[in-house]
Write an enzyme that holds these catalytic residues in place. Structure first.
Site, mmCIF file in Angstrom:
data_model
loop_
_atom_site.group_PDB
_atom_site.id
_atom_site.type_symbol
_atom_site.label_atom_id
_atom_site.label_comp_id
_atom_site.label_asym_id
_atom_site.label_seq_id
_atom_site.Cartn_x
_atom_site.Cartn_y
_atom_site.Cartn_z
ATOM 1 C CG HIS A 20 -2.267 -0.421 1.090
ATOM 2 N ND1 HIS A 20 -3.616 -0.522 1.291
ATOM 3 C CD2 HIS A 20 -2.007 -2.422 0.515
ATOM 4 C CE1 HIS A 20 -3.988 -1.873 1.189
ATOM 5 N NE2 HIS A 20 -3.440 -2.943 0.684
ATOM 6 C CG ASP A 132 -5.134 2.011 2.089
ATOM 7 O OD1 ASP A 132 -3.973 1.498 2.334
ATOM 8 O OD2 ASP A 132 -5.659 0.894 2.646
ATOM 9 C CD GLN A 356 8.491 -8.026 -7.883
ATOM 10 O OE1 GLN A 356 8.694 -8.881 -6.792
ATOM 11 N NE2 GLN A 356 7.137 -7.764 -7.779
ATOM 12 C CG HIS A 371 2.135 -12.213 -3.987
ATOM 13 N ND1 HIS A 371 3.305 -12.062 -4.033
ATOM 14 C CD2 HIS A 371 1.576 -12.222 -3.234
ATOM 15 C CE1 HIS A 371 2.819 -10.359 -4.221
ATOM 16 N NE2 HIS A 371 1.805 -10.568 -3.010
ATOM 17 C CD GLU A 379 5.825 -3.276 -8.899
ATOM 18 O OE1 GLU A 379 5.712 -3.080 -7.996
ATOM 19 O OE2 GLU A 379 5.998 -4.822 -8.514
ATOM 20 C CB ALA A 394 -5.356 -10.416 -0.504
ATOM 21 C CD GLN A 396 -2.007 -12.226 -3.127
ATOM 22 O OE1 GLN A 396 -1.881 -13.875 -2.478
ATOM 23 N NE2 GLN A 396 -1.710 -11.469 -1.812
HETATM 24 N N1 UDP Z 1 8.905 -5.985 -3.352
HETATM 25 C C1 UDP Z 1 9.518 -5.192 -3.784
HETATM 26 N N2 UDP Z 1 10.768 -6.491 -2.939
HETATM 27 C C2 UDP Z 1 10.293 -7.599 -2.358
HETATM 28 C C3 UDP Z 1 9.287 -7.721 -2.317
HETATM 29 C C4 UDP Z 1 8.532 -6.748 -3.026
HETATM 30 O O1 UDP Z 1 10.143 -4.633 -4.723
HETATM 31 O O2 UDP Z 1 11.229 -8.746 -2.466
HETATM 32 C C5 UDP Z 1 7.488 -4.994 -3.687
HETATM 33 C C6 UDP Z 1 7.220 -5.436 -5.348
HETATM 34 O O3 UDP Z 1 7.748 -4.516 -6.338
HETATM 35 C C7 UDP Z 1 5.835 -4.532 -4.922
HETATM 36 C C8 UDP Z 1 5.624 -4.855 -3.438
HETATM 37 O O4 UDP Z 1 6.610 -4.856 -3.246
HETATM 38 O O5 UDP Z 1 5.633 -2.913 -5.412
HETATM 39 C C9 UDP Z 1 4.451 -5.313 -3.262
HETATM 40 O O6 UDP Z 1 2.699 -5.547 -2.717
HETATM 41 P P1 UDP Z 1 2.043 -6.655 -4.046
HETATM 42 O O7 UDP Z 1 0.816 -5.658 -4.036
HETATM 43 O O8 UDP Z 1 3.029 -7.228 -5.197
HETATM 44 O O9 UDP Z 1 2.106 -7.508 -2.660
HETATM 45 P P2 UDP Z 1 1.785 -7.782 -1.027
HETATM 46 O O10 UDP Z 1 3.160 -7.604 -0.557
HETATM 47 O O11 UDP Z 1 0.717 -6.867 -1.446
HETATM 48 O O12 UDP Z 1 1.609 -9.033 -1.129
#
Ligand code: UDP
Length: 480
Positions: A20, A132, A356, A371, A379, A394, A396
């Protein structure tokens, strides 16, 4: 710039979870770059994740306004462990029940912010508040000071529409078993899902009631800001605007505004690997050949599942980067003996946090095993990647359907159970899914569709694009 002389002031209040906070920071930077003033409210420990990228942004763009405003979150007083200011604090806990209880306590504890938010709204008088979805009390707080409150869900139209239709009709209550597919009533596209794949909101639990409050507060809000782009899910954007929400603006994908090396590298936490080394390693690989595996910022994967992933990746014979969230005191019993030595010429494990977007955007990366967190999914879309979908919880599982059935840019690894620590998938299925997306005619078709979507994603945020225009309308409306 805004079209009149008034400079729009937008206040952002993200839930304290990377999924978020990362898009909120992107959103705040985007608004600032379009002439607005952005203020992000967050707690002291979370401010640390935001401050450096904000300083960099301001150095690169002198004159643009973006600030952090700290709010207090006394964890211990609120019944939480010391320093527990972000949802990623619970990933180390491998006990599903404890984890669920802590997450719910953490979410409910955010009510503590209400008084502080009211004071800030009273003194700062922003033109609007983008808060949020998990902060339902924000609507009432904003109303008190006549500030329009917008909701940010952090997910896309498809899942918002699917969950709306399910809430409305409860089709899951009419199936005999949790694995029997049913079509989601009203939702365009004849989309099927199973009861096991949807979140049981536990209506009578405290968390269930809280989620209902969130939905009620949304109805009273001034609308919804969505991190998506029209061309990605046009039927669902239309359905959402005509049937679900009062107003909605789609302004994404937000991540594509990060164009430089540092901006891409510094999203969320500091990477657990030297970013330049990581890129050098990718440079040595063939285009579209590397499989990137990540489960986001909060999911916790059981040890026996990690072992299967290792074995599956080894069997697939492909190059890979695999992100494993490190648990305190983890002796890495999940790691097959000699694994890293055997795969050292073609694979690497990043223990902790990966850069990432840098990895996804590299030409050597060819498949994203995800996931299906909404940010990761977008992304991946923006990077033009076909995916292996591996939802955990969630929303997903809805996002998975968008990729595999609507966009047809990926295949499912075969998870059927919405579970806090994931369903179990065998090494054979990991290997099979990866191969299906990497090689062959169907893989080529998926890749070509994915590349087209990436072009559309970039065009949407360019001047004159659909997201650019929606943001212009938003700025116009709330500036006046
Ligand atoms: N992310 C990252 N590196 C990691 C894990 C996650 O940069 O090792 C970033 C990813 O690029 C994304 C966010 O964290 O922007 C994760 O958000 P997402 O909605 O995909 O999943 P959540 O973590 O909320 O389950």
């Amino acid at each position: 710039m805004t079209s009149n002389s008034h400079k729009l002031h937008v206040m952002f209040f993200p839930m304290m979870a990377h999924g978020h906070m990362i898009p909120t920071l992107d959103m705040a930077k985007l608004f600032s770059s379009r002439g607005a003033k952005s203020t992000i409210l967050t707690t002291p420990l979370n401010a640390k994740f935001l401050q450096k990228p904000i300083d960099k942004f301001k150095n690169l763009n002198p004159g643009l306004q973006i600030e952090i405003q700290i709010v207090d979150f006394p964890c211990v007083q609120l019944g939480l462990p010391e320093g527990c200011e972000n949802a990623d604090s619970f990933t180390a806990n491998n006990n599903s029940d404890e984890r669920r209880a802590m997450i719910s306590k953490f979410f409910l504890a955010t009510r503590f912010f209400k008084d502080q938010l009211e004071k800030l709204l009273e003194t700062m008088r922003p033109d609007c508040l983008i808060a949020d979805v998990f902060f339902p009390w924000a609507t009432e707080a904003a109303e008190k000071f006549h500030v329009p409150r917008l909701v940010f869900h952090g997910t896309g139209y498809f899942s918002l529409c699917a969950s709306y239709c399910i809430r409305l009709h409860n089709p899951q209550k009419r199936v005999a078993t949790s694995s029997e597919p049913f079509v989601i009533p009203d939702l365009p596209g004849n989309i099927a899902i199973t009861q096991g794949q949807i979140l049981d909101r536990g209506e009578d639990t405290e968390m269930g009631k809280f989620m209902n409050e969130a939905l009620e507060s949304e109805v009273k809000s001034s609308g919804v800001v969505v991190n998506s782009f029209y061309e990605l899910e046009p039927d669902y954007a239309d359905f959402y605007k005509s049937t679900v929400a009062k107003r909605a603006w789609q302004i994404g994908p937000l991540s594509v505004h990060n164009r430089g090396f540092e901006e891409k590298a510094e999203r969320g936490k500091k990477a657990s690997i030297d970013e330049a080394e990581c890129l050098k390693w990718l440079d040595s690989r063939k285009p579209d050949s590397v499989v990137y595996v990540s489960f986001g910022s909060v999911a916790s994967i059981k040890n026996e599942q990690l072992t299967e992933i290792a074995a599956g990746l080894e069997a697939s014979g492909t190059s890979f980067i695999w992100v494993v969230r490190k648990n305190t005191g983890d002796k890495e019993e999940w790691l097959p003996e000699g694994f890293e030595e055997r795969v050292k010429d073609r694979g690497m494990i990043i223990r902790g946090w990966a850069p990432q977007v840098l990895i996804l955007d590299h030409q050597a990366t060819g498949v994203f095993v995800t996931h299906c967190g909404w940010n990761s999914l977008l992304e991946g879309v923006a990077a033009g990647l076909p995916m292996v979908t591996w939802p955990i919880g969630a929303e997903q599982f809805y996002n998975e359907i968008l990729v595999t059935k609507v966009l047809r840019t990926g295949v499912s690894v075969g998870t059927n159970k919405h579970a806090i620590m994931g369903d179990f998938i065998s090494r054979e299925n990991v290997d099979k899914a990866v191969r299906e997306v990497l090689d062959g005619e169907e893989a080529e078709e998926m890749r070509s569709r994915a590349k087209k979507l990436a072009e559309m994603a970039k065009a949407a945020v360019e001047e004159g694009g659909s997201s650019y225009n929606d943001l212009s309308s938003f700025i116009e409306e709330f500036s006046s």
